[in-house]
Design a protein around this motif. Sequence first.
Motif, PDB file in Angstrom:
ATOM      1  N   GLU A 234       0.877  -1.162   0.000  1.00  0.00           N
ATOM      2  CA  GLU A 234       0.000   0.000   0.000  1.00  0.00           C
ATOM      3  C   GLU A 234       0.918   1.216   0.000  1.00  0.00           C
ATOM      4  N   TYR A 235       0.396   2.381  -0.400  1.00  0.00           N
ATOM      5  CA  TYR A 235       1.296   3.519  -0.513  1.00  0.00           C
ATOM      6  C   TYR A 235       0.526   4.837  -0.481  1.00  0.00           C
ATOM      7  N   PHE A 236       1.305   5.908  -0.295  1.00  0.00           N
ATOM      8  CA  PHE A 236       0.753   7.261  -0.249  1.00  0.00           C
ATOM      9  C   PHE A 236       1.501   8.113  -1.264  1.00  0.00           C
ATOM     10  N   HIS A 237       0.755   8.811  -2.118  1.00  0.00           N
ATOM     11  CA  HIS A 237       1.349   9.716  -3.096  1.00  0.00           C
ATOM     12  C   HIS A 237       1.336  11.132  -2.553  1.00  0.00           C
ATOM     13  N   TYR A 238       2.546  11.680  -2.393  1.00  0.00           N
ATOM     14  CA  TYR A 238       2.673  13.066  -1.912  1.00  0.00           C
ATOM     15  C   TYR A 238       3.116  13.982  -3.042  1.00  0.00           C
ATOM     16  N   TYR A 239       2.329  15.027  -3.259  1.00  0.00           N
ATOM     17  CA  TYR A 239       2.710  16.167  -4.090  1.00  0.00           C
ATOM     18  C   TYR A 239       2.579  17.412  -3.215  1.00  0.00           C
ATOM     19  N   PRO A 240       3.399  18.444  -3.431  1.00  0.00           N
ATOM     20  CA  PRO A 240       3.268  19.657  -2.616  1.00  0.00           C
ATOM     21  C   PRO A 240       1.868  20.257  -2.649  1.00  0.00           C
ATOM     22  N   TRP A 241       1.167  20.067  -3.755  1.00  0.00           N
ATOM     23  CA  TRP A 241      -0.173  20.633  -3.905  1.00  0.00           C
ATOM     24  C   TRP A 241      -1.269  19.680  -3.433  1.00  0.00           C
ATOM     25  N   GLY A 242      -0.896  18.449  -3.047  1.00  0.00           N
ATOM     26  CA  GLY A 242      -1.891  17.416  -2.761  1.00  0.00           C
ATOM     27  C   GLY A 242      -2.181  17.241  -1.282  1.00  0.00           C
ATOM     28  N   GLN A 243      -3.019  16.265  -1.000  1.00  0.00           N
ATOM     29  CA  GLN A 243      -3.412  15.997   0.377  1.00  0.00           C
ATOM     30  C   GLN A 243      -2.292  15.293   1.134  1.00  0.00           C
ATOM     31  N   CYS A 244      -2.252  15.537   2.456  1.00  0.00           N
ATOM     32  CA  CYS A 244      -1.238  14.939   3.329  1.00  0.00           C
ATOM     33  C   CYS A 244      -1.667  15.191   4.773  1.00  0.00           C
ATOM     34  N   PRO A 245      -1.458  14.253   5.675  1.00  0.00           N
ATOM     35  CA  PRO A 245      -1.748  14.513   7.090  1.00  0.00           C
ATOM     36  C   PRO A 245      -0.958  15.722   7.586  1.00  0.00           C
ATOM     37  N   ASP A 246      -1.633  16.621   8.294  1.00  0.00           N
ATOM     38  CA  ASP A 246      -0.995  17.862   8.739  1.00  0.00           C
ATOM     39  C   ASP A 246       0.272  17.595   9.549  1.00  0.00           C
ATOM     40  N   ALA A 247       0.242  16.598  10.415  1.00  0.00           N
ATOM     41  CA  ALA A 247       1.370  16.333  11.304  1.00  0.00           C
ATOM     42  C   ALA A 247       2.592  15.812  10.558  1.00  0.00           C
ATOM     43  N   LEU A 248       2.404  15.329   9.339  1.00  0.00           N
ATOM     44  CA  LEU A 248       3.496  14.735   8.576  1.00  0.00           C
ATOM     45  C   LEU A 248       3.943  15.599   7.399  1.00  0.00           C
ATOM     46  N   ARG A 249       3.208  16.673   7.118  1.00  0.00           N
ATOM     47  CA  ARG A 249       3.454  17.440   5.902  1.00  0.00           C
ATOM     48  C   ARG A 249       4.804  18.164   5.911  1.00  0.00           C
ATOM     49  N   GLU A 250       5.143  18.843   6.992  1.00  0.00           N
ATOM     50  CA  GLU A 250       6.357  19.670   6.993  1.00  0.00           C
ATOM     51  C   GLU A 250       7.603  18.817   6.753  1.00  0.00           C
ATOM     52  N   GLU A 251       7.693  17.690   7.435  1.00  0.00           N
ATOM     53  CA  GLU A 251       8.852  16.815   7.291  1.00  0.00           C
ATOM     54  C   GLU A 251       8.957  16.276   5.865  1.00  0.00           C
ATOM     55  N   LEU A 252       7.823  15.881   5.301  1.00  0.00           N
ATOM     56  CA  LEU A 252       7.829  15.327   3.952  1.00  0.00           C
ATOM     57  C   LEU A 252       8.114  16.405   2.911  1.00  0.00           C
ATOM     58  N   SER A 253       7.591  17.604   3.147  1.00  0.00           N
ATOM     59  CA  SER A 253       7.827  18.725   2.235  1.00  0.00           C
ATOM     60  C   SER A 253       9.311  19.085   2.169  1.00  0.00           C
ATOM     61  N   THR A 254       9.965  19.119   3.319  1.00  0.00           N
ATOM     62  CA  THR A 254      11.396  19.434   3.358  1.00  0.00           C
ATOM     63  C   THR A 254      12.204  18.371   2.616  1.00  0.00           C
TER      64      THR A 254
END
Length: 279
Positions: free
Chosen positions: A87-107
């Motif tokens: 299973e997996y999660f697709h992260y794009y800067p413009w897409g959805q992401c859990p708030d608590a995990l966004r900053e770390e993943l964005s960096t």
Amino acid sequence: MQLKAVDYNAPNAAQEFVESLRQTGFGVLKNHPIQQSSVASIYKNWEAFFNTYEKNKFVYNKDKQDGFFPQSVSEVAKGFKKKDIKEYFHYYPWGQCPDALREELSTYYKNTSSLAAELLSWIENESPEEVSKHYSMPLSSMIDDSEQTLLRVLHYPPLAGDEEPDAIRAAAHEDINLITLLPAANEPGLQVKAKDGTWLDVPCDFGNLIVNIGDMLQEASGHYFPSTTHRVINPEGTDVTKARISLPLFLHPRPDVKLSERHTAGTYLHERLTELGVL
């Protein structure tokens, strides 16, 4: 044949790295600028996320392809009939992401995208003139302002023993994009297919960064750089109880970028996603 790690800081790093890509489709870097502490933290936090019901609040948008993809819709590799065990999660800067995990993943996304642009410059600079003259623009410019570059957080759950026969964590496949950047996973299993048809274990020393060529670079280079077949095999023995987390960054050009006489990046991506059954 073995895949050897190239020291990012060595004077001849670019030459050795690109030669490895040319011969095997893969390059492995050590002493690179991506902080291992960041990778370890992402692995820990996202393994916890995948073990909660909260993941189901972020189910993917079919049109945008962002968010959580449960195992029930996992990819079927081209030429295979069984879904991968993942299973997996697709992260794009413009897409959805859990708030608590966004900053770390964005960096992490920003840092790896910057390194990827440098590695694309290495590839272009080491390309023979008869190859580089066909690039429609500098390779690193193909990803400028691209909203298609994808960071995928992959979770391969522990094996329960009731998996479909012949199903594995990731069946043999090639990536679609230009290049993929992948920090060594928390568990082994990644293999690359050599020119003689044998399977080689990709060095999984924690701290290594693995880079492989995707179909789009193969297309743009007239097959000079091979998009190499790879897979993730199932663990054995006591390791079946261990989950595996990996974090590939797929470098995608802007959709309008011309790859070849046949394809833009947009038409190529649409063709491949249709083949995979996710469109």
